[in-house]
Design an enzyme around this catalytic site. Structure first.
Site, PDB file in Angstrom:
ATOM      1  N   ALA A 132       0.553  -1.473   0.149  1.00 27.49           N
ATOM      2  CA  ALA A 132       0.451  -0.096   0.242  1.00 27.49           C
ATOM      3  C   ALA A 132       0.993   1.170   0.493  1.00 27.49           C
ATOM      4  CB  ALA A 132      -0.753   0.880   1.225  1.00 27.49           C
ATOM      5  N   ASN A 155       0.970  -4.119   8.352  1.00 22.98           N
ATOM      6  CA  ASN A 155       1.579  -4.245   6.963  1.00 22.98           C
ATOM      7  C   ASN A 155       2.580  -3.544   6.545  1.00 22.98           C
ATOM      8  OD1 ASN A 155       0.518  -7.453   7.096  1.00 22.98           O
ATOM      9  ND2 ASN A 155      -1.443  -6.555   6.382  1.00 22.98           N
ATOM     10  N   HIS A 165      -0.765   7.140   3.944  1.00 23.21           N
ATOM     11  CA  HIS A 165       0.450   6.809   4.362  1.00 23.21           C
ATOM     12  C   HIS A 165       1.503   7.394   4.473  1.00 23.21           C
ATOM     13  CE1 HIS A 165      -0.682   2.751   5.274  1.00 23.21           C
ATOM     14  NE2 HIS A 165      -1.236   2.623   4.316  1.00 23.21           N
TER      15      HIS A 165
HETATM   16  N1  LIG Z   1       2.106  -5.246   2.978  1.00 19.98           N
HETATM   17  C1  LIG Z   1       0.643  -4.602   2.705  1.00 19.98           C
HETATM   18  O1  LIG Z   1       0.633  -3.143   2.285  1.00 19.98           O
HETATM   19  C2  LIG Z   1      -0.813  -4.351   2.770  1.00 19.98           C
HETATM   20  C3  LIG Z   1      -0.941  -6.015   3.193  1.00 19.98           C
HETATM   21  N2  LIG Z   1      -2.331  -6.269   3.280  1.00 19.98           N
HETATM   22  C4  LIG Z   1      -2.690  -7.758   4.283  1.00 19.98           C
HETATM   23  O2  LIG Z   1      -3.217  -8.849   2.858  1.00 19.98           O
HETATM   24  C5  LIG Z   1      -4.303  -9.875   3.939  1.00 19.98           C
HETATM   25  C6  LIG Z   1      -4.875  -9.600   2.328  1.00 19.98           C
HETATM   26  O3  LIG Z   1      -6.232  -8.442   2.393  1.00 19.98           O
HETATM   27  P1  LIG Z   1      -7.275  -9.242   1.869  1.00 19.98           P
HETATM   28  O4  LIG Z   1      -7.334 -10.177   0.177  1.00 19.98           O
HETATM   29  O5  LIG Z   1      -7.883  -7.447   2.120  1.00 19.98           O
HETATM   30  O6  LIG Z   1      -8.138  -9.204   3.035  1.00 19.98           O
HETATM   31  P2  LIG Z   1      -9.540 -10.386   2.890  1.00 19.98           P
HETATM   32  O7  LIG Z   1     -10.318 -10.484   4.674  1.00 19.98           O
HETATM   33  O8  LIG Z   1     -10.131  -9.690   2.003  1.00 19.98           O
HETATM   34  O9  LIG Z   1      -9.185 -11.781   2.637  1.00 19.98           O
HETATM   35  C7  LIG Z   1      -8.776 -12.870   3.466  1.00 19.98           C
HETATM   36  C8  LIG Z   1      -8.859 -14.384   2.600  1.00 19.98           C
HETATM   37  O10 LIG Z   1      -8.018 -15.608   3.533  1.00 19.98           O
HETATM   38  C9  LIG Z   1      -8.531 -16.178   4.499  1.00 19.98           C
HETATM   39  N3  LIG Z   1      -8.045 -16.335   5.457  1.00 19.98           N
HETATM   40  C10 LIG Z   1      -7.398 -15.880   6.551  1.00 19.98           C
HETATM   41  N4  LIG Z   1      -7.261 -16.554   7.160  1.00 19.98           N
HETATM   42  C11 LIG Z   1      -6.575 -17.130   6.414  1.00 19.98           C
HETATM   43  C12 LIG Z   1      -5.845 -18.942   6.834  1.00 19.98           C
HETATM   44  N5  LIG Z   1      -5.278 -18.483   7.810  1.00 19.98           N
HETATM   45  N6  LIG Z   1      -5.273 -19.405   5.933  1.00 19.98           N
HETATM   46  C13 LIG Z   1      -6.700 -19.439   4.870  1.00 19.98           C
HETATM   47  N7  LIG Z   1      -7.269 -19.066   4.206  1.00 19.98           N
HETATM   48  C14 LIG Z   1      -7.025 -17.427   5.619  1.00 19.98           C
HETATM   49  C15 LIG Z   1     -10.401 -15.369   4.720  1.00 19.98           C
HETATM   50  O11 LIG Z   1     -11.275 -16.374   4.734  1.00 19.98           O
HETATM   51  C16 LIG Z   1     -10.691 -14.471   3.248  1.00 19.98           C
HETATM   52  O12 LIG Z   1     -11.255 -14.922   2.562  1.00 19.98           O
HETATM   53  C17 LIG Z   1      -4.105  -9.179   4.521  1.00 19.98           C
HETATM   54  O13 LIG Z   1      -3.216  -9.822   6.121  1.00 19.98           O
HETATM   55  C18 LIG Z   1      -4.055  -7.616   4.671  1.00 19.98           C
HETATM   56  O14 LIG Z   1      -3.716  -7.590   6.270  1.00 19.98           O
HETATM   57  C19 LIG Z   1      -3.276  -5.156   2.745  1.00 19.98           C
HETATM   58  C20 LIG Z   1      -3.420  -4.811   2.350  1.00 19.98           C
HETATM   59  C21 LIG Z   1      -1.681  -3.534   2.137  1.00 19.98           C
HETATM   60  O1  LIG Z   2      -0.782  -1.925   5.935  1.00 13.81           O
HETATM   61  C1  LIG Z   2      -1.743  -2.504   6.152  1.00 13.81           C
HETATM   62  O2  LIG Z   2      -1.634  -3.737   6.445  1.00 13.81           O
HETATM   63  C2  LIG Z   2      -3.172  -2.232   4.818  1.00 13.81           C
HETATM   64  C3  LIG Z   2      -2.691  -0.524   4.596  1.00 13.81           C
HETATM   65  O3  LIG Z   2      -2.832   0.470   5.347  1.00 13.81           O
HETATM   66  C4  LIG Z   2      -3.353  -0.135   3.502  1.00 13.81           C
HETATM   67  O4  LIG Z   2      -3.746  -1.165   2.786  1.00 13.81           O
HETATM   68  O5  LIG Z   2      -3.539   0.880   3.487  1.00 13.81           O
END
Ligand SMILES: NC(=O)C1=CN([C@@H]2O[C@H](COP(=O)(O)OP(=O)(O)OC[C@H]3O[C@@H](n4cnc5c(N)ncnc54)[C@H](O)[C@@H]3O)[C@@H](O)[C@H]2O)C=CC1
Ligand SMILES: O=C([O-])CC(=O)C(=O)O
Length: 252
Positions: free
Chosen positions: A119, A175, A203
């Site tokens: 992000a 994250n 951010h």
């Molecule tokens: N590195 C970065 O800059 C960012 C990281 N993220 C992270 O990316 C990840 C995914 O984000 P989204 O798709 O928006 O989340 P989301 O909540 O829409 O989807 C996550 C999916 O993973 C599944 N899930 C959760 N825990 C699980 C497990 N232990 N085993 C198998 N499946 C599992 C859920 O059932 C759901 O279908 C989150 O952890 C979020 O915090 C999100 C945005 C930015």
């Molecule tokens: O850092 C994260 O986990 C997600 C976040 O802030 C963003 O998507 O803007």
């Protein structure tokens, strides 16, 4: 064609599945099996309810887009199965001994662990912190209370401290703080704000050192299906996958 196993069939998983060009998602796993099944039907991938069976599918790379808990449980076995790994839930790497073990496993297996820019912008050159002195590094994140699953009448600071502690308190929202800490080689300072008048996930990075100073501000559109996650985060996986087999490497 790069074959991808997807761990987590949520918001990010759906965004990347809609733009498959030089890669194909062939296997999917989700803790909620119905999500993997529905995803498999929509995008023509095999859904798995058993993680070890998911790993037997001959994919080149696994994209984790699930949760810190998922990354913590499965990262090691993905590498041991001989697959490269993209980690979105970077907060899992805040535990330094876990991170070092993973890096050692990747080295032994001759595999890569990719941390996408997610992000934020500028993660590539923030690596100068690993080779040159840094005097100040602050991440200020500001989100609408809805993105934090909270309510607030006015702009409120809900956390000040180190990334390590922030990631443990707000694993779905910070994250980015851990990605910055790993990139620049120090546990960065974090302020987390909620602001009812802010409709973006903002951010701001304040970065000073031997190189000079930088201020980076991104005001991200929240994902409609998960406002905690910026749409840019999913796009950053797409650009990572698109460039994976490109001989021309852009950025630090
Ligand atoms: N590195 C970065 O800059 C960012 C990281 N993220 C992270 O990316 C990840 C995914 O984000 P989204 O798709 O928006 O989340 P989301 O909540 O829409 O989807 C996550 C999916 O993973 C599944 N899930 C959760 N825990 C699980 C497990 N232990 N085993 C198998 N499946 C599992 C859920 O059932 C759901 O279908 C989150 O952890 C979020 O915090 C999100 C945005 C930015
Ligand atoms: O850092 C994260 O986990 C997600 C976040 O802030 C963003 O998507 O803007």
């Amino acid at each position: 064609m790069i074959t991808v196993g997807l761990l987590g069939c949520g918001n990010i998983g759906h965004v990347i599945a809609k733009s498959q060009e030089n890669f194909k998602i062939t296997a999917v796993y989700d803790v909620v099996f119905e999500r993997a099944e529905a995803f498999g039907r929509e995008f023509g991938a095999s859904p798995y309810s058993d993680f070890s069976e998911f790993l037997k599918e001959p994919t080149d790379i696994v994209v984790e887009a699930a949760s810190v808990a998922a990354a913590t449980s499965h990262a090691e076995s993905i590498l041991l199965a001989g697959k490269d790994l993209v980690i979105m839930s970077v907060g899992a790497l805040a535990d330094i001994s876990f991170r070092e073990e993973l890096i050692q496993t990747a080295r032994e297996m001759k595999k890569k662990i990719h941390i996408p820019s997610g992000a934020i912008m500028g993660l590539d050159n923030i690596r100068v912190g690993q080779i040159s002195s840094i005097d100040k590094f602050v991440l200020r994140t500001t989100k609408n209370p809805k993105s934090l699953s909270r309510e607030a009448e006015e702009k409120t600071c809900i956390f000040t401290g180190k990334a390590y502690d922030c990631v443990h308190q707000y694993p779905k929202n910070t994250n980015v703080a851990e990605s910055l800490s790993i990139a620049c080689g120090r546990d960065v300072d974090v302020e987390l704000w909620m602001d009812p008048n802010e409709d973006r996930n903002m951010h701001e990075i304040f970065f000073e050192g031997e190189f000079g100073e930088a201020y980076i501000r991104v005001r991200n559109v929240p994902s409609p299906d998960n406002p905690a996650t910026s749409y840019l985060a999913a796009l950053s996986i797409l650009s990572l996958l698109k460039n994976l087999d490109n001989p021309l490497v852009i950025g630090a």
